[in-house]
Structure formats: C-alpha cells, structure tokens
Design a protein around this motif. Sequence first.
Motif, PDB file in Angstrom:
ATOM      1  N   PHE A  84       6.410   4.599   6.509  1.00 41.90           N
ATOM      2  CA  PHE A  84       5.465   3.599   6.979  1.00 41.90           C
ATOM      3  C   PHE A  84       5.438   2.393   6.050  1.00 41.90           C
ATOM      4  O   PHE A  84       5.074   1.297   6.453  1.00 41.90           O
ATOM      5  N   GLY A  85       5.820   2.635   4.791  1.00 37.68           N
ATOM      6  CA  GLY A  85       5.817   1.523   3.838  1.00 37.68           C
ATOM      7  C   GLY A  85       6.891   0.511   4.151  1.00 37.68           C
ATOM      8  O   GLY A  85       6.728  -0.682   3.908  1.00 37.68           O
ATOM      9  N   ILE A  86       8.012   0.977   4.689  1.00 40.54           N
ATOM     10  CA  ILE A  86       9.058   0.037   5.065  1.00 40.54           C
ATOM     11  C   ILE A  86       8.667  -0.536   6.426  1.00 40.54           C
ATOM     12  O   ILE A  86       9.184  -0.150   7.461  1.00 40.54           O
ATOM     13  N   GLY A  87       7.706  -1.439   6.384  1.00 39.46           N
ATOM     14  CA  GLY A  87       7.162  -1.994   7.621  1.00 39.46           C
ATOM     15  C   GLY A  87       8.212  -2.734   8.415  1.00 39.46           C
ATOM     16  O   GLY A  87       8.099  -2.892   9.629  1.00 39.46           O
ATOM     17  N   LYS A  88       9.265  -3.191   7.749  1.00 38.76           N
ATOM     18  CA  LYS A  88      10.302  -3.954   8.429  1.00 38.76           C
ATOM     19  C   LYS A  88      11.066  -3.084   9.418  1.00 38.76           C
ATOM     20  O   LYS A  88      11.743  -3.603  10.301  1.00 38.76           O
ATOM     21  N   ALA A  89      10.981  -1.750   9.261  1.00 37.95           N
ATOM     22  CA  ALA A  89      11.642  -0.885  10.230  1.00 37.95           C
ATOM     23  C   ALA A  89      10.812  -0.747  11.492  1.00 37.95           C
ATOM     24  O   ALA A  89      11.242  -0.105  12.447  1.00 37.95           O
ATOM     25  N   ALA A  90       9.606  -1.339  11.495  1.00 33.96           N
ATOM     26  CA  ALA A  90       8.778  -1.459  12.691  1.00 33.96           C
ATOM     27  C   ALA A  90       8.499  -0.117  13.350  1.00 33.96           C
ATOM     28  O   ALA A  90       8.469  -0.009  14.566  1.00 33.96           O
ATOM     29  N   LEU A 115       6.947  16.591  -0.247  1.00 27.51           N
ATOM     30  CA  LEU A 115       8.026  15.728   0.235  1.00 27.51           C
ATOM     31  C   LEU A 115       7.685  15.003   1.545  1.00 27.51           C
ATOM     32  O   LEU A 115       7.906  13.793   1.636  1.00 27.51           O
ATOM     33  N   PRO A 116       7.127  15.715   2.552  1.00 30.38           N
ATOM     34  CA  PRO A 116       6.815  14.977   3.781  1.00 30.38           C
ATOM     35  C   PRO A 116       5.846  13.835   3.522  1.00 30.38           C
ATOM     36  O   PRO A 116       5.930  12.771   4.140  1.00 30.38           O
ATOM     37  N   PHE A 117       4.926  14.059   2.580  1.00 22.95           N
ATOM     38  CA  PHE A 117       3.932  13.037   2.296  1.00 22.95           C
ATOM     39  C   PHE A 117       4.586  11.795   1.666  1.00 22.95           C
ATOM     40  O   PHE A 117       4.314  10.662   2.059  1.00 22.95           O
ATOM     41  N   ILE A 118       5.473  12.055   0.696  1.00 24.50           N
ATOM     42  CA  ILE A 118       6.167  10.911   0.074  1.00 24.50           C
ATOM     43  C   ILE A 118       7.045  10.222   1.103  1.00 24.50           C
ATOM     44  O   ILE A 118       7.125   8.984   1.154  1.00 24.50           O
ATOM     45  N   VAL A 133      10.912  16.462   9.722  1.00 30.19           N
ATOM     46  CA  VAL A 133      10.777  16.858  11.134  1.00 30.19           C
ATOM     47  C   VAL A 133       9.721  16.022  11.846  1.00 30.19           C
ATOM     48  O   VAL A 133       9.922  15.521  12.951  1.00 30.19           O
ATOM     49  N   TRP A 134       8.582  15.835  11.146  1.00 29.66           N
ATOM     50  CA  TRP A 134       7.511  15.062  11.788  1.00 29.66           C
ATOM     51  C   TRP A 134       7.986  13.659  12.120  1.00 29.66           C
ATOM     52  O   TRP A 134       7.587  13.062  13.119  1.00 29.66           O
ATOM     53  N   LEU A 135       8.879  13.129  11.242  1.00 22.13           N
ATOM     54  CA  LEU A 135       9.300  11.744  11.430  1.00 22.13           C
ATOM     55  C   LEU A 135      10.156  11.601  12.686  1.00 22.13           C
ATOM     56  O   LEU A 135      10.100  10.569  13.359  1.00 22.13           O
ATOM     57  N   THR A 136      10.926  12.672  13.018  1.00 26.88           N
ATOM     58  CA  THR A 136      11.720  12.569  14.243  1.00 26.88           C
ATOM     59  C   THR A 136      10.811  12.370  15.441  1.00 26.88           C
ATOM     60  O   THR A 136      11.121  11.584  16.334  1.00 26.88           O
ATOM     61  N   TRP A 137       9.653  13.030  15.413  1.00 33.94           N
ATOM     62  CA  TRP A 137       8.761  12.905  16.575  1.00 33.94           C
ATOM     63  C   TRP A 137       8.107  11.546  16.608  1.00 33.94           C
ATOM     64  O   TRP A 137       7.961  10.949  17.680  1.00 33.94           O
ATOM     65  N   VAL A 176       0.820  -1.210   0.000  1.00 38.56           N
ATOM     66  CA  VAL A 176       0.000   0.000   0.000  1.00 38.56           C
ATOM     67  C   VAL A 176       0.855   1.262   0.000  1.00 38.56           C
ATOM     68  O   VAL A 176       0.622   2.175  -0.781  1.00 38.56           O
ATOM     69  N   PHE A 177       1.859   1.313   0.868  1.00 41.68           N
ATOM     70  CA  PHE A 177       2.613   2.562   0.991  1.00 41.68           C
ATOM     71  C   PHE A 177       3.897   2.571   0.159  1.00 41.68           C
ATOM     72  O   PHE A 177       4.131   3.464  -0.632  1.00 41.68           O
ATOM     73  N   LEU A 178       4.715   1.527   0.377  1.00 35.52           N
ATOM     74  CA  LEU A 178       6.036   1.559  -0.247  1.00 35.52           C
ATOM     75  C   LEU A 178       5.935   1.547  -1.772  1.00 35.52           C
ATOM     76  O   LEU A 178       6.547   2.371  -2.449  1.00 35.52           O
ATOM     77  N   LEU A 179       5.132   0.616  -2.296  1.00 34.14           N
ATOM     78  CA  LEU A 179       5.017   0.518  -3.752  1.00 34.14           C
ATOM     79  C   LEU A 179       4.459   1.816  -4.322  1.00 34.14           C
ATOM     80  O   LEU A 179       4.939   2.330  -5.329  1.00 34.14           O
ATOM     81  N   THR A 180       3.446   2.356  -3.643  1.00 36.54           N
ATOM     82  CA  THR A 180       2.880   3.631  -4.092  1.00 36.54           C
ATOM     83  C   THR A 180       3.954   4.711  -4.099  1.00 36.54           C
ATOM     84  O   THR A 180       4.074   5.467  -5.063  1.00 36.54           O
ATOM     85  N   GLY A 181       4.728   4.754  -3.003  1.00 40.10           N
ATOM     86  CA  GLY A 181       5.781   5.763  -2.921  1.00 40.10           C
ATOM     87  C   GLY A 181       6.785   5.608  -4.045  1.00 40.10           C
ATOM     88  O   GLY A 181       7.188   6.590  -4.679  1.00 40.10           O
ATOM     89  N   ILE A 182       7.178   4.359  -4.314  1.00 40.90           N
ATOM     90  CA  ILE A 182       8.194   4.131  -5.340  1.00 40.90           C
ATOM     91  C   ILE A 182       7.668   4.541  -6.706  1.00 40.90           C
ATOM     92  O   ILE A 182       8.341   5.248  -7.474  1.00 40.90           O
TER      93      ILE A 182
END
Lengths: 144, 515, 503
Positions: free
Chosen positions: C227-233, C218-221, C288-292, C185-191
């Motif tokens: 979130f698409g890289i679910g393996k990063a948990a 950019l923040p959206f992508i 920035v949002w991702l750091t939080w 859903v996320f990663l493939l869409t992003g790519i």
Amino acid sequence: MSLLFDTAFIGTHLNYWLFVILMMTGLYIVVARGNLLKKVVGLNLFQASVFMLYISMSKIAGGTAPIEIPDPNAVYSSPLPHVLILTAIVVGVATTALALALIVRINEAYGTIEEDEVLEIDRAKSLAETAREDERDNEEARAV
Amino acid sequence: MIEAITTFTAQHGPLLAIAVPLIASPLAILMVNRVAAFIVTWLSAVTSFGLAAQMVTITADGTVLSYAIGGWAPPIGIEYRVDAANALVVLIVSMMATVLLPYMRTSIEQEVAERQHTLFYACFLLCFTGLMGVAVTGDAFNVFVFLEISSLSTYALVAMGAAKDKRALSAAYDYLVLGTLGATFFVIGLGMIYMVTGTLNLADLGRRLAEVDAENRTVRTAYGFIVVGLGLKIAMYPMHRWLPGAYTFAPTTISAFLASTATKVAIYVLARFVFSVFQIDYPFERDTLQFVVLPLALLAMFTASFVAVFQQNVKRLLAYSSLGQIGYMLLGLTLLTATGLTATFTHLFAHALTKGALFLAVGAIIYRTGGPMMHNLAGQARLMPWTSAAIVVGGLSLIGIPGTVGFVSKWVLIQAAFEADLWPIAAAIVASSLIAVVYVWRLVEVLYLQPAREGAAKREAPLTMLIPIWVLVVAIVWTGFDADGLVSVARTAGESLLDGGFVADGARIIGVPGR
Amino acid sequence: MNPWDILQTASAGDLILLSMLLPLAATLGNLVFRSMPNLRDGLTFIFTIAIFAVVTVIAMRFASGESFALDLIVFQPGLTIAFQVEPLGAVFALVASSLWILTHIYGIGYMRGNNETKHARFFACFAFAIFATMGIAFAANLLTLFIFYELLTVSTYPLVAHKENDAARRGGRTYLGILMGTSIVFLLTGIIWTYAATGTLDFVEGGFLAGKVSDNLLPFILALFAFGIGKAALMPFHRWLPAAMVAPTPVSALLHAVAVVKAGVFSMLKVGVYVFGIDTLSSTGASVWLTWVAAFSILAASIVALRQDNLKKMLAYSTVGQLSYITLAMAMANSTAALGGGLHIVTHAVGKITLFMCAGAIYVATHKTEISDMRGLGRAMPITFIAFGIGSLSIIGLPPLVGSWSKWMLLVGAAQTDQLILMGVLMLSSLLSVAYLLPVFARGFFTPEAQALHGGSWRERISEAPLFCWLPPAITAIGCFVLFFYTGEIVAFLTPIVGGANG
C-alpha cells in the motif's frame, strides 16, 4: 501527627517556608493581576524569594562571615551563594528595567497598561486581518 | 605560523567563541556608522563560526575540550567544557548568525528605525553571545547567566518589531514574563542541587549526583523545577504560549534566528541536565521523561501542526510549525537511547537550516510586498521565482521529503522508535508529518497556483537577501544527500551524553587545565 | 572517436552517472533556454536520444556479463546512496528512455498544437521526472529507491497541476496527497522497519528478510510496502490516477506508460523479488492476501472503466486494473508469473502509451474528451484510430500483439500454482477490457457520424492532428506488433531475477 503541625519541622526550616510563601505570592500576582505593572511587581517578588533561598541556605548555625580569623574552631558561612545571588540580582534588575521600558512603550502604543485591554486590541487586529484573508479566499473560490 | 594559530585557537576556542562577540557588542555601538557596525558584527560571527567548526572537528571522535576560566582549576573555577553535543550546538548558532547577518543588514532597513541599527546589532551580538555561552559553558550557574543574557536581548529584539506592528510590544512583554519565570524556576532547581552536592560544575555535579540516593526528595524537586523551567524556554507544549506571538511580530531575521537557535540551545541544556547531570536510570527522572514529556511531545506534534494549517499569517504558520518540530526533538530525547539522541541532534541541525531558510524567504516576500499574510504570497512564484523556490525546498524539508535534510532526521527518529520497539510512536511520527504536507502545500498553492496582484512587476528579492536564503537551501539539499558527517557527529554527541563521555574523567581531555 | 565508441569504453560507474546526469542537464537546458522554444525543444530531443543510447549501451554491456555498480554517497553511517544494474531495472530504464523520445516529440506537438502555456517549466519537470525514473531503475537499495520515488512524486506535481485552474489544483491535491501520504506513512515505515530488523537495505537476489523477521509479521510488512507504493495504484489507493487526468495528455502518457505507475509496479516487483524473495513469499504464504486484493483491484477497476464516458478517465481505470496484474504477478510468488509481471511492464507501457497519445491527438484535433462524442471520427482521423485499435487489442491480449505474451505468462503462473480462481479473474478481466476498449474503436469507424450543430459534417472540418501528434502513436502501435516477435529475448534477459526460485 500531620506534617503541617510538626512545629519542629517548620521551626528548623523556617527560611524555606518563607521562601515558598514569598514565591507563591509572587507567582500568584504574575498570574492573577491584569495590570502589566503589577505583574512586574509580582515577578520581582518571585525573584526575590529565590534570592532568599540561596542566601539563607548558605548560612550555617553559629557560622561567621567568611573572613579568616585566628580562631581555629571558627565556622564560616558559605560565601558562594551570596556571590551567585549578586549576579542574579543584576539579572533581576535588568529584567525589571526592560519590563518597565516595554510597559512605557505599550502605554504609548495602546494607551493602556491593562492586559485585558491590550489583548482585546490585539485580538481585534488579528481578527480583522484574518477576516480579510478569508474574504479573499472566498473571492478566489468564486472566481474559479 | 598557521599551525601555531590553530593550536592556539584549539586551546582557547571555547573562550574566544564567546569573548569575540561579547567584545564586539559595545564596539558595534561605538562604530561611526551602520556599515562599520555591520562589519564588526559580521566579522565576530564569522570568527565564532570558524572556532565552532574547529571545535566540531576536534570533538567528533569523542574528545572533550576543557577550558579553565582565569586559570582556576575546575570544579572550583568556572570551566568551559565542550564535547560533540555542545560543539554541534555552537556550530548551529554561529553558522546561522554568519548566514543571517548579511540578510539582516538589508531587512532591517524596513523594519527598524535607522538610528537604532547600531543598537540592533549590539543587541543581536549579546543574544548571540548568550546562546553561545549557554552551549559552551560547563558551569550550571553560568548557564543561567548566559541564558538570561540571551533572553533579555531577545526580548528587546522582539520588541523592535514594534516599528511595523505594535503587537510586537505585547508579544515581547509576554515573552519576558514567561521567560523570566522559566529562568527563575531553573535557578531554584540549581539552588537545590547545589544544596545537595555543594558544586556547580556540570561534570562534577554529574559525578556527585550519581552518589546521591535515588529517593532524595531535594534532587527530585530540583529535577522538576529544571525541567519545567527549561520547558518554558524550549516552548514545550503546553508552555508554548509566548512563542507564536514572539516569532510572528519580531523582525523577520530575529524570527529566523530564534527559530533556528534559541529553542535548540534550550533543548541542548535540557539534554545536558537530564543525561549528564541527573541520573536518568533513577525511576523518577526516567518516568518524568517517559510519562510526562513524551506524551506532551506527541501532543505538540499533532496539535501545533494542526493549528498551523489554519493560519492566515505565514510567520505565525511557521511559528506553530516550529512548535510541532520541537515535539520531534523532545521525542528523540525521551526515547532515552543513543539513536534517539542522535535523532534529536540531527533534527536540531536540520530544523535550524529549514526554518531559517523558510523564515528568511518569507521575510524576502515581506520586504517586497509589505506583509506576511497569505495574500502577500499569492502568485509570487512569477514575481519572485527564486524566493518561492526556496520556500518549496524548505517546505519539503519540513515534511521530510528525501533529498532534504529533514528526511535525514526523520529517518533517524523513526529508526530510533523502531529500535526502542515503540512502533506506535513511529506511526505517530509519520502521521504527524502528513499534517505538515497540508500546511506546506497550502503555501505552495498560494505561491504557484494563485494569480498575483494586478499590475505587480517582477521584482526578485535583493541579492543580499537571496544569497543567504540560497546558502541555506543548498545546505538543506546537500546534507539531504550527504548526511554521513552530520549523523556521525550527532551520534557521537548522543553517546557522549548517554554514556557520560562528558562527565567521565577517562575521556581524552585537551585544553587549558588551570591550576 | 565517435560518441558510440566512447560509450562502449566508458567505465560502468560513469555510464550509470551519465544516465542520470543527462536528464538533469536536459532540465537545466529547458530552464536556461526557456525563451527560445525551438532551441530548447531541439536540445531536449538530442538529450532524449543520448539517454536512450546510454541506457542501451548499459543494457547491452550488462547482457554480455558486465556488472554495473556505483556507490555514490554515504547517506548515513551504514547506508549509502548506491546504484546497480539488474535485469528488471535495465528493462525498465530501456522502456522509460525509449518512450521518452516519443513522448517528447508528442509533447512538442501537443503543447504547441493545443496552445498550452509555460512550456519551459513543463519540459523541465518532465526531464526531471526522467532523472528520478533512472534513479529508481538503477537503485541498488531501498533507500535509494525511496529517495528517487519521492523525487518523482514531487517533480510530477507541477505537471499534473499544469493548467493552474481549480480543477488542476484539486487533481494535484489528490495526486500529491495520496502518493505522498502513502509513501510517507506506509512505505517509509516499512523501509525503516526493515532496516531496524535486518540492518541492511541492499537488494539481494532471493531477498534478505527471511529469518530476520518472524513469519507472522511478514504479511504485515508486505502490506506496508504494497500500500505504501501508492504509484502501483492498488485499490483503495488508486484515486490519484483518475484525478491526475486533468493534466495535459503527454503527462498522462508519462504517468501511465513512461514513468510513474511503472515506477510503482517496478518497485513492487523489486520488493517482492529482492527484499522478500519469491521463495520466502511462496513458502510463508505472506502474499496470499495480496493476490486477492490485486484480483479484486483488477475486476473492480475494469468494471469502473466500463462506466466511464470520459476517454482519459476510462483509460486511467484501465491502467489501475492493468497495474494490479503486476502486483498480482509478484503476489503469486511464482517465477513464471514474476517474469510475466516484468514483461507486463514493457507490454503495458507500449500499449497504454499508444492509447493515451491517440486520446491526446483526438483532443488536439477536435477538443473532444467524451467517448459518446466520437462517433464516426475514425473516418476523419484514420491513423489515430487504427493506432488506438491496435493498442486496445494489445492491452486486451490478442496475438500477434505483444500484450498477449505477458497475459499468457501470468496465466501459466496461475496454473502452476493451481490458482484456478485467479485464472478465472484474469480471463474475466480480458473480457471486460474488450468491453470497454473496443467500443471506442468501433464507434470511430462503424457508427454514422453525428451531425455537427454548426453546419457541415465533421469530415470537412476535422482532419488528422499535427504530425507530431499522430506519428508517435503510430510508431508505438507498430511497436506493439514488432515486439511480439522479440519477447523471447526480453524474457531471457529478465530470467536471472528469479534466479534460484521454484519453477
């Protein structure tokens, strides 16, 4: 003046009106009749209406059969749709034959040619199968 | 010598690809026994396949093949006209027939009474001929005739499943009624455009309809009839009611063949009419696709896949999944871009391989266990490891996991959605493939994580079944990585449809021109 | 000519190909010799060594300035499946291939000591997962990365569901559902979005998205990737990691240290560094949002870990927190932090694999999974528990253990970007990890042993797990110590990834 009462429009396009009436009659029978045989009759009517459409549209007012005659002012009707419809009729006959054969087989297998009853038997069989599967799923869950 | 042969086949390929199976069909009945009938059938399929492969290579650069039947020059005579789009479809149909037939020889031992085998082959060949003819012909009425040849024989083939389950009969009857309605609608549409233009040659129609006013009501009505008629043949949602029954109760090879070819050919015809014959930049034609067909395609992607999740009959599950996949193909079409059409044609190919492999693998399990229900699959991974592995690969391709051909088509489709700035559609595509994860994983869990019947011995499917299955599986994986050729051909096909390469006089045309 | 010389002279493309063909060969070997356990496991062991040798040679030759690139297959017009060696990937490949040797030895001990079934399928899937990992490590573009990322998901599913009971089935469903769901859903869409916007997917130093996509998007992508890289948990998509704890322990080691989560954070770093670019991220503030989110993920996971009594579950939540360190490192968009993130892949791998292998050794020897049952066990199994203690201290970040360096660099990064709150988060999380990790060690040694119900004290019935189970964690524990003195080299090796980025 509404379109419906435009006698000139109806008069000059009478063949199309007849085509539409015939087509709708056929379609109605296919949809509304429960007897498989009557559905085939409806299907035939439906197809026949299309034959009429093709044949009547190739007719030119005052036109003659498309055989060359010495008159230089002769107007010929188009022969092509007739030929096409010959093919379509063959297809229609084949379809009817196949449908009738299927009805015979259905009658042998189900003992009826009423659509409701056939569907009922089918549904009962599917439900029985599914119920067996659900039962198995439950057993599986209990076993674990 | 060889060069002479290839020149001959290049010129006469479009005709031969149909004539060979057509002639082989009565021959199959006349053969002394089943083996001879099979050999005749298979050889004709292989011949068509070879010819199709040649057509694909010739048309891959945008060349158009034209063949005037009986030497009557088009548009008066009937013309067979092949560009990259139909060459690809012809390739899919003949490839599937070639792969399927050896499997069919084994599977019908159980499914069809022995004295009917030769008739079965003959019927199959007629169906094959019809599908090939629809794809190859450049004449509108010819499309109808071939469509009916294939449909009529399909009804009979589906009904042959009655030997195992009588519900095949009512399924075949339903299919017959709806299929005939669809075909008749199509003919009505043809009649109307003939009234307007006076021609039935597809390329000629395309040229003449371009000169007709965008507001012409006859053309609009014809368009409506043709879209609905073909929609019935395609099983476009919600005109799909015949499909699950037919696929569920037909002999498994026939399910596999229909799922991977019949609806594909109908989609090709729709694309041909929408893009090559009608004027897609006229508002009515465009809006019908974008505001009617596109939402229906999206609806199919979700509802049909959702229904598939709850099926206990695996063949029915695959049938509903097919309905969802048809949604993807129609979606690509309705984006009205070259990339969208590329996606459609890539998916035609991808889904043919995938669903073919899945139906065949399920058929192998039916062959060994006697039924298509979930409990027949339980624990088969231990008893039939190769067949089960094939179902897993097929399932992954259905989801669109990388390394399978399903991923390639999904990639192109999502790319097309982004290029058209329709990101909600891209979101819908990925969301609906999650539903595929659910039903595919149901199969995987039943196969691998449930116990088998007690006392069941390890019995892999016979090699005659296993080899066709694995030919398809290898093709799925191979094109999953090496998809350059497939996507290039699909793109040429899409561009030929969209930019009128098929219609254009300027296209490099080879073949037998006629007098 | 000995094999080593052949490797030294082989062409770059061949070496990359070899690093992936060898695990494939190991997969096949396991399937072919499935009924000959000793031959099968021995052969696989040789393969593990061979792959490590190949990767080492690649890394050495790469360090000496040679460039490695391989265009394998044209996937679609304009898109290729291609491989390329860059510092981050080389380090990741080294970690994975070296730890595989130990995990394999450990796996043999565990599977046999624990009477698990279906060894051949297990080791075959294991080898295939390594194949996918190598593909991820050497991927030269997002397409290749995605392909192998998904292959890794699919190939580890049979490992997670290995026990084939209901719990395994449920764990497997969660595992597959989350990993496949997020990636599709996320990663493939992003790519594909990236591809549609830029027309390329090749990793480029400094990123390639800048200027091609409006800054507001950019923040959206980035969210699609993060979130698409679910393996990063990253929370809230972390549930698969505890769910996968139903698997045999070598699998947990594979998931947590060798391949899966590392592939996740590795992809995350790759995306940050080579797709967006550190400079772009820092100048646009897209991350920035991702750091939080990452900071929240660190603290929340640590708190949840505190509440776990099941040892493996506790370790799983600890991993969720530790992974977010790396996501945080990327999101801070600072070169020191990014290097720290890269280093953390290594340090966490070594530390966490020690912990998991110890947990497995305890399970093999005592069949205990709950921390509260482990009182006094340390005196029966001293080596296992000491190794566990060392691993814990490394994860916590105490010198002279290797884990201290990566945390140090993250802190420096946070200081450089004036993120005082983030510094606080990092320190707090270290404290929390003290609180959840050390009690296991302390309970093992410093509490009186519980009296068993059926006569006798534990010490008479329980001894160390089999050699194959305690030796690997002992080695990695020593590794935690030794690597402390070699981090300088690793950082120097990694430095090119932040090339021209700000200081």
